[in-house]
Design an enzyme around this catalytic site. Sequence first.
Site, PDB file in Angstrom:
ATOM      1  N   ASN A 208       0.845  -1.188   0.000  1.00  0.00           N
ATOM      2  CA  ASN A 208       0.000   0.000   0.000  1.00  0.00           C
ATOM      3  C   ASN A 208       0.882   1.240   0.000  1.00  0.00           C
ATOM      4  OD1 ASN A 208       0.693   0.702   2.746  1.00  0.00           O
ATOM      5  ND2 ASN A 208      -0.628  -0.996   3.381  1.00  0.00           N
ATOM      6  N   ILE A 306      -2.246  -9.142  13.423  1.00  0.00           N
ATOM      7  CA  ILE A 306      -1.247  -8.884  14.472  1.00  0.00           C
ATOM      8  C   ILE A 306      -1.871  -8.148  15.648  1.00  0.00           C
ATOM      9  CG2 ILE A 306       0.971  -7.808  14.983  1.00  0.00           C
ATOM     10  CD1 ILE A 306       1.674  -8.122  12.009  1.00  0.00           C
ATOM     11  N   LYS A 338     -13.852  -1.380  14.912  1.00  0.00           N
ATOM     12  CA  LYS A 338     -12.567  -2.097  14.858  1.00  0.00           C
ATOM     13  C   LYS A 338     -12.005  -2.298  16.252  1.00  0.00           C
ATOM     14  CE  LYS A 338      -7.945  -1.971  12.791  1.00  0.00           C
ATOM     15  NZ  LYS A 338      -7.046  -1.328  11.799  1.00  0.00           N
TER      16      LYS A 338
END
Length: 399
Positions: A208, A306, A338
């Site tokens: 990205n 992670i 999130k």
Amino acid sequence: MLADKRILLIIGGGIAAFKSLDLTRRLREQGAEVVPVLTRAGEEFVTPLSASALAAQKVYRDLFDLTDEAEMGHIELSRAADLVVVAPATADLMAKMANGLANDLASTLLMATDKRVLIAPAMNVRMWEHPATQRNLATLQGDGVLVVGPDEGAMACGEFGPGRMAEVPDIVAAVVAALSDGPLRGRHVLVTSGPTHEPIDPVRYIANRSSGAQGTALAAALRDLGAEVTFVTGPARVAPPAGVRVVKVETAREMLEAVQSALPADAAVFAAAVADWRVANATDRKMKKTEGEGTPALEFAENPDILKTVSRMGEGRPGLVVGFAAETHDVEANATAKRARKGCDWIVANDVSPATGIMGGSENKVAIVTAEGVEDWPRLSKEETARRLAARIAEALAR
């Protein structure tokens, strides 16, 4: 910044030793007292007279100098300092330190000191990459020795690669960080940064647009508050900060392994833009464009999460886990969801839609999502955003 600080500077043998003279001058400009120690090999590159003149101090050279033992024994010399700096730290000096050898003044001082030690490695690229040197480095870091550099570039021997001693301003920054009495002194903070590169074949990858600038600025800000920082970074466009432990990785799986190896930590901040997927059918040969065969089909597999892994690890979990959320719409709603989904303590959310210019830019505008709600911050430079976030982390760990 270093007023009333006493630094014992051990100068090893190598062409980079000439930088130790400038280092002495720069440290004294910051208010430090610098006491130089020259190894026998170091004297081949730097004269005792030049080191003494720039330090305005006696130069120590010989372990068995009875006059020095009467005036300032090697035990006292090693403990009268606030910090011991080895620059350049040669492969030989690193090997002695890692294996507990003490057969000259420098190595004896390093064995006898009860103060923190900072090394600036400098050697040929092949020596730096040799398994023995890497084992010694791992041992020293495990013992708590701080490391700055080495840099990558052309060397006096004509080769190119990692092994150049860090530049003097970077070493000074590392010294300032090591001697900082900030609110995070004695705390270990883990920071991830940059993108990950997920290979398609040996020459292509998925990534990205993350530059790594925000994570790098945050690691530097935490360092400046006195934290011991482990900085796990993907292939970022910006250089990692001085005065932190740098672990370079390429893929998401490598990053997870590096993160787990760096624990335990008091806090962990996951600023890296980790690829959600990797190519399951990546090949070790370059995919060739062949007339008439059409477009190759890529199969994807999910990468490890992670942030979620560390947030939900139970025993050994950092006291504060902070994630980042790069969103293009419904920023606060997506970040709040999130945070609940991952199980972390905070989410630092930002709008990275193309119109903002934030992804890869010099500024950021974030919202901090916690259990108490959402705190919206103004648009700031990434450095100022990092300083504010580091201060918030320090406050949280002090509670």
